[in-house]
Design a protein around this motif. Structure first.
Motif, PDB file in Angstrom:
ATOM      1  N   UNK A  66      12.196  77.130  28.263  1.00  0.00           N
ATOM      2  CA  UNK A  66      11.646  78.350  28.459  1.00  0.00           C
ATOM      3  C   UNK A  66      10.758  79.062  27.282  1.00  0.00           C
ATOM      4  N   UNK A  67       9.962  79.726  27.886  1.00  0.00           N
ATOM      5  CA  UNK A  67       8.951  80.584  26.976  1.00  0.00           C
ATOM      6  C   UNK A  67       9.538  81.781  26.742  1.00  0.00           C
ATOM      7  N   UNK A  68      10.039  82.184  25.365  1.00  0.00           N
ATOM      8  CA  UNK A  68      10.828  83.168  25.077  1.00  0.00           C
ATOM      9  C   UNK A  68       9.950  84.272  24.488  1.00  0.00           C
ATOM     10  N   UNK A  69       8.722  84.088  24.385  1.00  0.00           N
ATOM     11  CA  UNK A  69       7.615  85.220  24.030  1.00  0.00           C
ATOM     12  C   UNK A  69       7.391  86.175  25.151  1.00  0.00           C
ATOM     13  N   UNK A  70       7.779  85.596  26.515  1.00  0.00           N
ATOM     14  CA  UNK A  70       7.754  86.913  27.700  1.00  0.00           C
ATOM     15  C   UNK A  70       9.209  87.314  27.758  1.00  0.00           C
TER      16      UNK A  70
END
Length: 205
Positions: A174-178
């Motif tokens: 998962x892209x956790x910056x979003x």
């Protein structure tokens, strides 16, 4: 309607399967009967306008297709999917809205249909679960009732049975910056069919 397959096989050497810079693999187990999952589910359901691009691989014993893809979601029932070759030229464009489906091939020829899954299979011989993919790609189970969450209440896996076929979806990062975090790697399998998606970036409106 008999339509010859127009999709050209793309060489692996021409496609770079890059991973996103911010990846958090799903770990642990969370229960779907919790406020945390319901809150995340509501957040994702509200995402109606978004787009993502990345790498696509369709792998079977008889067929291997590698491409770049671009997905643009306009509303829950209105989206566009493009598959492009390494030179950036569109090989296939699918446009879906309620009661209307249009596919454009690499020669600009347009085809009209009424079911995206069967239509794409008829044209390309690729079995792609499009009716649920627009939900799976953002981390929602779609119509599937059998799914598992990770310790952060994000989808870890999904199993969906339809017409005697079972699709398994495994979330690999998962892209956790979003906010909310969105998938950046997932793999779908059904029998000997395997689809790999890597999202390079997301744009949320």
């Amino acid at each position: 309607m008999k339509i010859s397959a127009f999709f050209r096989l793309l060489p692996l050497s021409g496609v770079i399967l890059t991973a996103c810079t911010i990846t958090q693999p799903p770990t642990g187990t969370g229960s779907p009967n919790t406020p945390q999952w319901h809150a995340r589910e509501q957040q994702l359901t509200k995402l109606e306008h978004y787009q993502t691009r990345g790498s696509f691989a369709y792998l079977t014993n008889e067929k291997k297709v590698y491409a770049r893809f671009f997905w643009q979601q306009y509303s829950p029932d209105n989206y566009k999917l493009q598959l492009l070759n390494p030179l950036g030229t569109t090989e296939l464009e699918l446009f879906v809205e309620p009661n209307y489906i249009q596919v454009t091939d690499n020669n600009g020829k347009k085809y009209l249909g009424d079911d995206p899954e069967s239509f794409i299979y008829q044209l390309t011989k690729m079995n792609i679960p499009l009716n649920n993919l627009h939900s799976w790609i953002i981390g929602l189970p779609g119509s599937a009732k059998d799914f598992q969450l990770d310790a952060n209440y994000r989808l870890k896996s999904v199993s969906d049975k339809k017409n005697g076929e079972v699709w398994h979806v495994n979330y690999q990062g998962y892209d956790t910056s979003l906010s909310p975090a969105l998938p950046n790697r997932l793999e779908l399998t059904q029998g000997k069919n395997r689809i790999k998606l890597k999202m390079d970036n997301w744009t949320i409106q």
